[in-house]
Structure formats: C-alpha cells, structure tokens
Design an enzyme around this catalytic site. Sequence first.
Site, PDB file in Angstrom:
ATOM      1  N   LYS A  98       6.456  -2.091   1.972  1.00  0.00           N
ATOM      2  CA  LYS A  98       5.262  -1.494   2.593  1.00  0.00           C
ATOM      3  C   LYS A  98       4.061  -2.410   2.390  1.00  0.00           C
ATOM      4  O   LYS A  98       3.191  -2.149   1.556  1.00  0.00           O
ATOM      5  CB  LYS A  98       5.019  -0.091   2.012  1.00  0.00           C
ATOM      6  CG  LYS A  98       4.102   0.770   2.887  1.00  0.00           C
ATOM      7  CD  LYS A  98       4.200   2.222   2.503  1.00  0.00           C
ATOM      8  CE  LYS A  98       3.192   3.100   3.211  1.00  0.00           C
ATOM      9  NZ  LYS A  98       3.279   3.082   4.674  1.00  0.00           N
TER      10      LYS A  98
ATOM     11  N   TYR B 206       0.822  -1.201   0.000  1.00  0.00           N
ATOM     12  CA  TYR B 206       0.000   0.000   0.000  1.00  0.00           C
ATOM     13  C   TYR B 206       0.856   1.251   0.000  1.00  0.00           C
ATOM     14  O   TYR B 206       2.063   1.182   0.221  1.00  0.00           O
ATOM     15  CB  TYR B 206      -0.957  -0.002   1.208  1.00  0.00           C
ATOM     16  CG  TYR B 206      -0.321   0.326   2.546  1.00  0.00           C
ATOM     17  CD1 TYR B 206       0.485  -0.591   3.210  1.00  0.00           C
ATOM     18  CD2 TYR B 206      -0.535   1.565   3.150  1.00  0.00           C
ATOM     19  CE1 TYR B 206       1.058  -0.284   4.442  1.00  0.00           C
ATOM     20  CE2 TYR B 206       0.036   1.871   4.386  1.00  0.00           C
ATOM     21  CZ  TYR B 206       0.832   0.936   5.020  1.00  0.00           C
ATOM     22  OH  TYR B 206       1.396   1.234   6.228  1.00  0.00           O
TER      23      TYR B 206
ATOM     24  N   LEU C  57      10.994   1.128   7.249  1.00  0.00           N
ATOM     25  CA  LEU C  57      10.425   1.612   5.997  1.00  0.00           C
ATOM     26  C   LEU C  57      11.134   2.908   5.591  1.00  0.00           C
ATOM     27  O   LEU C  57      11.354   3.789   6.423  1.00  0.00           O
ATOM     28  CB  LEU C  57       8.929   1.881   6.172  1.00  0.00           C
ATOM     29  CG  LEU C  57       8.246   2.276   4.855  1.00  0.00           C
ATOM     30  CD1 LEU C  57       8.071   1.063   3.957  1.00  0.00           C
ATOM     31  CD2 LEU C  57       6.910   2.937   5.113  1.00  0.00           C
TER      32      LEU C  57
ATOM     33  N   GLU D  22      11.501   2.320  14.435  1.00  0.00           N
ATOM     34  CA  GLU D  22      10.657   3.386  13.877  1.00  0.00           C
ATOM     35  C   GLU D  22       9.357   3.425  14.660  1.00  0.00           C
ATOM     36  O   GLU D  22       9.196   2.718  15.652  1.00  0.00           O
ATOM     37  CB  GLU D  22      10.430   3.166  12.381  1.00  0.00           C
ATOM     38  CG  GLU D  22       9.751   1.855  12.060  1.00  0.00           C
ATOM     39  CD  GLU D  22       9.629   1.587  10.559  1.00  0.00           C
ATOM     40  OE1 GLU D  22       9.503   2.540   9.775  1.00  0.00           O
ATOM     41  OE2 GLU D  22       9.635   0.397  10.192  1.00  0.00           O
TER      42      GLU D  22
END
Length: 286
Positions: A148, A33, A205, A181
């Site tokens: 992702k 996505y 990411l 993250e």
Amino acid sequence: MPRIAYVNGVYERTSEAAVSIEDRGYQFADAVYEVWSVFDGRLADLAGHLNRLERSLSELHIAMPMPRTSLLVVLNEVVRRNRIREGLVYLQISRGVAPRDHVFPVDVRPSIVITAKPVDRETAARKAATGIKAISAPDIRWGRCDIKTVGLLPNVLAKQKAKEQGAGEVIFVDADGFVTEGGSTNVYIVVDGVIKTRSLTANILAGVTRLNLLPIIAESGIELREESFTLAEAKAASEVFITAATSLVMPIIAIDDHKIGDGKPGPIACALREVYIERARASAGV
Ligand code: PDD
C-alpha cells in the site's frame, strides 16, 4: 475548530503542519499509508490495518517508527483531538528525509504523519442507497499493488477521468481483460447468486474491508469464489459492488454507462453493507 495533525512526534494545526522537501515520500513516493474508518470515535478493523501496515513497511525495508502500542495511542489521540465520532484516519510513513539519491539512505528515521477527518454517515448512506457509477480503465499500475504505497498516480488519473464522466470509481482491467480492482477499492460481482472477487495472489491490494467481509459472506450462506472475472462478466452480472475503508460496501449501478442488473443497488450488496457496518461498529477499537 482547526484540524490537528500528528507529524513526527508533534501535534499541530493541519494547516501549519509540514514535512521536509527532502522527504522521500515527496520525492520518490517511497512511503506507505493506511486509512481507517472511525465509528463512535474508535478505529474500525484496527488490527487488520496494522497488520497490513507492518507488511507494507517490511516489504520496503522501512522500520516501524514506533511500537504498535505507541502508534495506537497516537492514532487515538488524533481522533480525540479532532473530535471525530464518525470519520476517517489517514496514516503515512515514509522512509524519511535525506539528500535526493535513489538508493536507500543510511541512518534515516522514517517520517510519520497522521490526519483525521469527519464523515457524514447520512450522506454516505444516501449515496449507498442510490449506488454509484463506475468507468473501466486499463490497469497500468506496477507489479506490486499488494504493497500500500503512496505511488498512486495511475489511480489519481483514472479516478479523475471517472469523475469527469460522472462516475464515482474506476474499475481497472488487466491486459487479458480481467478486472483487477478499483482505483481505491476491491471489486466483487454477483453471477447466478455466486459472489466472485479476484484472488489476492493476482497483484491487488489485500483490502482489510474485504478481509472482514469474507466471513460475513460465508455466514450468509452465499457462495464466494476468489477467482478472476472479465469486464464483460462484470457488465453482465446481476450485481457489482466495491469495498474499502472509505466507501465500506458500495453498490455499482453502471459500468461505462452500461446498466448493472436493473440499474439499482442489488439486494446482496445492500444486505452486506448493513451487516459489515454493524460488525465494524461493534468491534471498532479492538
Ligand atoms: N484505498 N484497493 C486499492 C487500490 C485501494 O486503494 C484500497 C483502499 C482498497 C481497499 O482496501 P481497504 O478495504 O483496506 O480500505 C483496495 C484507501 C481507502 C484509499 O486509498 O483511500
């Protein structure tokens, strides 16, 4: 006004739009996505998200369902049909629909879904002016967080826990005590006037907001180090902030109820947010 979604070639009411129960995105999270922010009706950081989308798809050996130029037309059409001036666009591409079997099906067409929603920039600005709290949580995700994918259950559970504790984000920490993250963001700290953020080689990411913020940091003259930092360093930092297409640049004012700095949004985060938004708005659609 009903919200309109694009699903495999058709624009329809979001409330009526559907994909097959045998979609591999639904059964295996075999899907990727992207999320774009929309400024003045145009997609921000357009190319960065398209580049990352193509990379995620190619890592999973899923074909782009249509050429980039056609995809752009559809993305813009979803924005237009939903009359979004300020908002977010969500795109999901799965491997497609096939009888359940772990191995890749042959001759399957990827499924594509695009939705959009408005964002109230004034509310967001007020939130940024106050800053948000975060909690920490062990990073129990898989080893390919650079892709992702919609396999976000660890993120969902951790962000839910954050919410239950009155926080707006979770900061993931790896087995060695280093921050990876956020649940849906990249994380930065300011220590002795230097900004630190984890390097992209370390299973996170590659945020597109991060990508476009780094040159802004360079121009500002603030030193940036792409290196890992511990949760303890983050708690002792003068500032902590996060970035994503959804939150843009957002100050973190506490982690696990430990105040960051004086417990107010830091000047560096606030200044970077302003410049980032200005640039993203000016270059949206390109
Ligand atoms: N999330 N890291 C993770 C785990 C993310 O899910 C995201 C974005 C980011 C920041 O990426 P970008 O700057 O390209 O938005 C970093 C999206 C917004 C989401 O899941 O809603």
